[in-house]
Design an enzyme around this catalytic site. Structure first.
Site, PDB file in Angstrom:
ATOM      1  N   SER A  10     -90.778 -32.536  11.950  1.00  0.00           N
ATOM      2  CA  SER A  10     -92.068 -31.865  12.174  1.00  0.00           C
ATOM      3  C   SER A  10     -92.037 -30.394  11.771  1.00  0.00           C
ATOM      4  O   SER A  10     -93.090 -29.787  11.619  1.00  0.00           O
ATOM      5  CB  SER A  10     -92.468 -31.979  13.650  1.00  0.00           C
ATOM      6  OG  SER A  10     -91.493 -31.342  14.460  1.00  0.00           O
ATOM      7  N   SER A 131     -75.092 -29.495  11.526  1.00  0.00           N
ATOM      8  CA  SER A 131     -74.317 -28.733  12.504  1.00  0.00           C
ATOM      9  C   SER A 131     -74.721 -27.273  12.365  1.00  0.00           C
ATOM     10  O   SER A 131     -75.915 -26.956  12.221  1.00  0.00           O
ATOM     11  CB  SER A 131     -72.828 -28.960  12.221  1.00  0.00           C
ATOM     12  OG  SER A 131     -72.018 -28.176  13.048  1.00  0.00           O
ATOM     13  N   TYR A 145     -74.786 -24.104  23.148  1.00  0.00           N
ATOM     14  CA  TYR A 145     -75.148 -24.450  21.760  1.00  0.00           C
ATOM     15  C   TYR A 145     -73.892 -24.651  20.913  1.00  0.00           C
ATOM     16  O   TYR A 145     -73.779 -25.638  20.174  1.00  0.00           O
ATOM     17  CB  TYR A 145     -76.041 -23.345  21.178  1.00  0.00           C
ATOM     18  CG  TYR A 145     -76.567 -23.645  19.795  1.00  0.00           C
ATOM     19  CD1 TYR A 145     -77.542 -24.624  19.602  1.00  0.00           C
ATOM     20  CD2 TYR A 145     -76.100 -22.951  18.677  1.00  0.00           C
ATOM     21  CE1 TYR A 145     -78.032 -24.908  18.325  1.00  0.00           C
ATOM     22  CE2 TYR A 145     -76.586 -23.225  17.409  1.00  0.00           C
ATOM     23  CZ  TYR A 145     -77.548 -24.198  17.240  1.00  0.00           C
ATOM     24  OH  TYR A 145     -78.022 -24.481  15.980  1.00  0.00           O
ATOM     25  N   LYS A 149     -72.466 -28.139  19.004  1.00  0.00           N
ATOM     26  CA  LYS A 149     -72.157 -28.213  17.570  1.00  0.00           C
ATOM     27  C   LYS A 149     -70.669 -28.498  17.350  1.00  0.00           C
ATOM     28  O   LYS A 149     -70.317 -29.241  16.431  1.00  0.00           O
ATOM     29  CB  LYS A 149     -72.591 -26.917  16.853  1.00  0.00           C
ATOM     30  CG  LYS A 149     -74.110 -26.685  16.852  1.00  0.00           C
ATOM     31  CD  LYS A 149     -74.900 -27.798  16.162  1.00  0.00           C
ATOM     32  CE  LYS A 149     -76.374 -27.485  16.028  1.00  0.00           C
ATOM     33  NZ  LYS A 149     -77.180 -28.618  15.520  1.00  0.00           N
TER      34      LYS A 149
HETATM   35  N1  LIG Z   1     -82.604 -22.146  12.171  1.00  0.00           N
HETATM   36  C1  LIG Z   1     -81.314 -21.837  12.148  1.00  0.00           C
HETATM   37  O1  LIG Z   1     -80.953 -20.645  12.043  1.00  0.00           O
HETATM   38  C2  LIG Z   1     -80.270 -22.915  12.254  1.00  0.00           C
HETATM   39  C3  LIG Z   1     -78.946 -22.576  11.922  1.00  0.00           C
HETATM   40  C4  LIG Z   1     -77.961 -23.548  11.998  1.00  0.00           C
HETATM   41  C5  LIG Z   1     -78.291 -24.821  12.409  1.00  0.00           C
HETATM   42  N2  LIG Z   1     -79.583 -25.138  12.749  1.00  0.00           N
HETATM   43  C6  LIG Z   1     -79.854 -26.494  13.180  1.00  0.00           C
HETATM   44  O2  LIG Z   1     -80.837 -27.062  12.335  1.00  0.00           O
HETATM   45  C7  LIG Z   1     -81.540 -28.089  13.020  1.00  0.00           C
HETATM   46  C8  LIG Z   1     -83.028 -27.920  12.795  1.00  0.00           C
HETATM   47  O3  LIG Z   1     -83.421 -26.673  13.348  1.00  0.00           O
HETATM   48  P1  LIG Z   1     -84.593 -25.782  12.724  1.00  0.00           P
HETATM   49  O4  LIG Z   1     -84.037 -24.441  12.466  1.00  0.00           O
HETATM   50  O5  LIG Z   1     -85.288 -26.504  11.655  1.00  0.00           O
HETATM   51  O6  LIG Z   1     -85.520 -25.615  14.026  1.00  0.00           O
HETATM   52  P2  LIG Z   1     -86.989 -26.151  14.365  1.00  0.00           P
HETATM   53  O7  LIG Z   1     -87.952 -25.713  13.325  1.00  0.00           O
HETATM   54  O8  LIG Z   1     -87.216 -25.709  15.779  1.00  0.00           O
HETATM   55  O9  LIG Z   1     -86.836 -27.725  14.283  1.00  0.00           O
HETATM   56  C9  LIG Z   1     -86.219 -28.469  15.279  1.00  0.00           C
HETATM   57  C10 LIG Z   1     -86.722 -29.877  15.177  1.00  0.00           C
HETATM   58  O10 LIG Z   1     -86.064 -30.690  16.162  1.00  0.00           O
HETATM   59  C11 LIG Z   1     -87.065 -31.473  16.770  1.00  0.00           C
HETATM   60  N3  LIG Z   1     -86.688 -31.938  18.104  1.00  0.00           N
HETATM   61  C12 LIG Z   1     -86.372 -31.195  19.200  1.00  0.00           C
HETATM   62  N4  LIG Z   1     -86.100 -32.014  20.240  1.00  0.00           N
HETATM   63  C13 LIG Z   1     -86.246 -33.293  19.780  1.00  0.00           C
HETATM   64  C14 LIG Z   1     -86.104 -34.572  20.366  1.00  0.00           C
HETATM   65  N5  LIG Z   1     -85.765 -34.744  21.655  1.00  0.00           N
HETATM   66  N6  LIG Z   1     -86.325 -35.677  19.584  1.00  0.00           N
HETATM   67  C15 LIG Z   1     -86.657 -35.537  18.282  1.00  0.00           C
HETATM   68  N7  LIG Z   1     -86.833 -34.355  17.678  1.00  0.00           N
HETATM   69  C16 LIG Z   1     -86.627 -33.241  18.425  1.00  0.00           C
HETATM   70  C17 LIG Z   1     -88.293 -30.592  16.809  1.00  0.00           C
HETATM   71  O11 LIG Z   1     -89.425 -31.407  16.962  1.00  0.00           O
HETATM   72  P3  LIG Z   1     -90.660 -31.068  17.953  1.00  0.00           P
HETATM   73  O12 LIG Z   1     -91.729 -30.634  17.017  1.00  0.00           O
HETATM   74  O13 LIG Z   1     -90.936 -32.376  18.599  1.00  0.00           O
HETATM   75  O14 LIG Z   1     -90.217 -29.998  18.930  1.00  0.00           O
HETATM   76  C18 LIG Z   1     -88.223 -29.978  15.429  1.00  0.00           C
HETATM   77  O15 LIG Z   1     -88.781 -30.820  14.455  1.00  0.00           O
HETATM   78  C19 LIG Z   1     -81.086 -28.006  14.484  1.00  0.00           C
HETATM   79  O16 LIG Z   1     -80.135 -29.019  14.724  1.00  0.00           O
HETATM   80  C20 LIG Z   1     -80.439 -26.627  14.575  1.00  0.00           C
HETATM   81  O17 LIG Z   1     -79.436 -26.585  15.573  1.00  0.00           O
HETATM   82  C21 LIG Z   1     -80.578 -24.208  12.668  1.00  0.00           C
END
Ligand SMILES: NC(=O)c1ccc[n+]([C@@H]2O[C@H](COP(=O)([O-])OP(=O)(O)OC[C@H]3O[C@@H](n4cnc5c(N)ncnc54)[C@H](OP(=O)(O)O)[C@@H]3O)[C@@H](O)[C@H]2O)c1
Length: 266
Positions: A10, A131, A145, A149
């Protein structure tokens, strides 16, 4: 046509990955807790929008079954769904940490347990676990967190051996800071001031909309490469390889000093 299932499509990295696979001719099972929040790209005939909450086993089972009924096979799973949780460990209710693990770790486990039998029967399939650089080293006030990971890294490293005989590939994509709506929810505790505010401020600044952080497209491209990579490579760092190597080769005191300095803590 190959099919990929992506959790958390999403927004952010999951959404960018969905669009990337779509643009490369894949069929995308784009899953979200609320599929109505998926962007207009999900109206494409090659997108299968599905409801999926990774914390709910029944929801996981139903989504995977629906994909297989509609497509007949599945080539890749992207475990992307994730949330943030930060602050001094003593200030975070255990139930919040358990809930965090339900999403960031057990969510991926549920998905893997559901797709592995399918991949085994097909004798192929790739699992890409999103991760983080903090799956390789700890940072201050990020203990839940980082732990989630690290757990995902250990799980994946172990699964490499276990799934290899079935031609099932496992991959870890390790981004650093990426501009998305992702935020760490910070618990507060006065005993940890001023360090806690310094770290909080540092992370808020890094995440601010006008920061120089890369967008999720770079991660989407790497996820796509990893999903199609038939080699045995496990880890795909994204501009984080330098930090990861330094954390392992520098004397521990030097590394810790660098981290404390960069977060402005004693
Ligand atoms: N952004 C960064 O700096 C960063 C860095 C390293 C790793 N990551 C990792 O990248 C991944 C994606 O993060 P993002 O940065 O894209 O953040 P984001 O925009 O907040 O996306 C997170 C996604 O996870 C979904 N989600 C949360 N809880 C859920 C559940 N119970 N069941 C199914 N979907 C769920 C959210 O959907 P809803 O719309 O339903 O809330 C959203 O689509 C995560 O695993 C995060 O740890 C991010």
């Amino acid at each position: 046509m190959k099919t990929v299932l992506i959790t958390g499509a999403s927004s952010g990295i999951g959404e960018a990955a969905a669009q990337y696979f779509l643009s490369r001719g894949w069929r995308v099972a784009a899953t979200a807790r609320k599929p109505e929040t998926l962007g207009t790209w999900s109206h494409s005939e090659n997108v299968l929008p599905l409801a999926l909450d990774v914390t709910n086993s029944e929801s996981v089972r139903t989504a995977v079954r629906d994909v297989l009924q509609r497509t007949g096979s599945l080539d890749a799973l992207i475990n992307n769904a994730g949330v943030g949780l930060a602050g001094p460990l003593e200030a975070i209710p255990l139930s919040d940490i358990e809930q965090h693990f339900q999403t960031n770790f057990f969510g991926a486990v549920r998905m893997i347990q559901e797709v592995v039998p399918v991949f085994r029967q097909q004798n192929h399939g790739t699992i890409v676990n999103v991760s983080s650089i903090v799956g390789r080293f700890g940072l201050p006030f990020l203990s839940p967190y980082c732990a989630g990971k690290f757990a995902m890294e250990g799980l994946s490293e172990s699964l490499y051996y276990e799934l290899r005989p079935f031609n099932i590939k496992i991959k870890l994509v390790e981004p650093g800071g990426i501009k998305t709506k992702f935020r760490q929810v910070f618990a507060q505790h006065s005993a940890y001031e001023p360090s806690l505010s310094a770290v909080n401020r540092r992370m808020d600044l890094a995440a601010a909309a006008d920061s120089k952080l890369p967008g999720p497209e770079s991660v989407a491209e790497t996820i796509f490469k990893a999903a199609g990579d038939s080699s045995e490579k496990l880890r795909y760092p994204i501009k984080t390889q330098g930090a990861s190597i330094l954390s392992h080769v520098l004397p521990v005191g030097t590394w810790r000093g660098m981290i404390r300095k960069s977060f402005g803590i004693s």
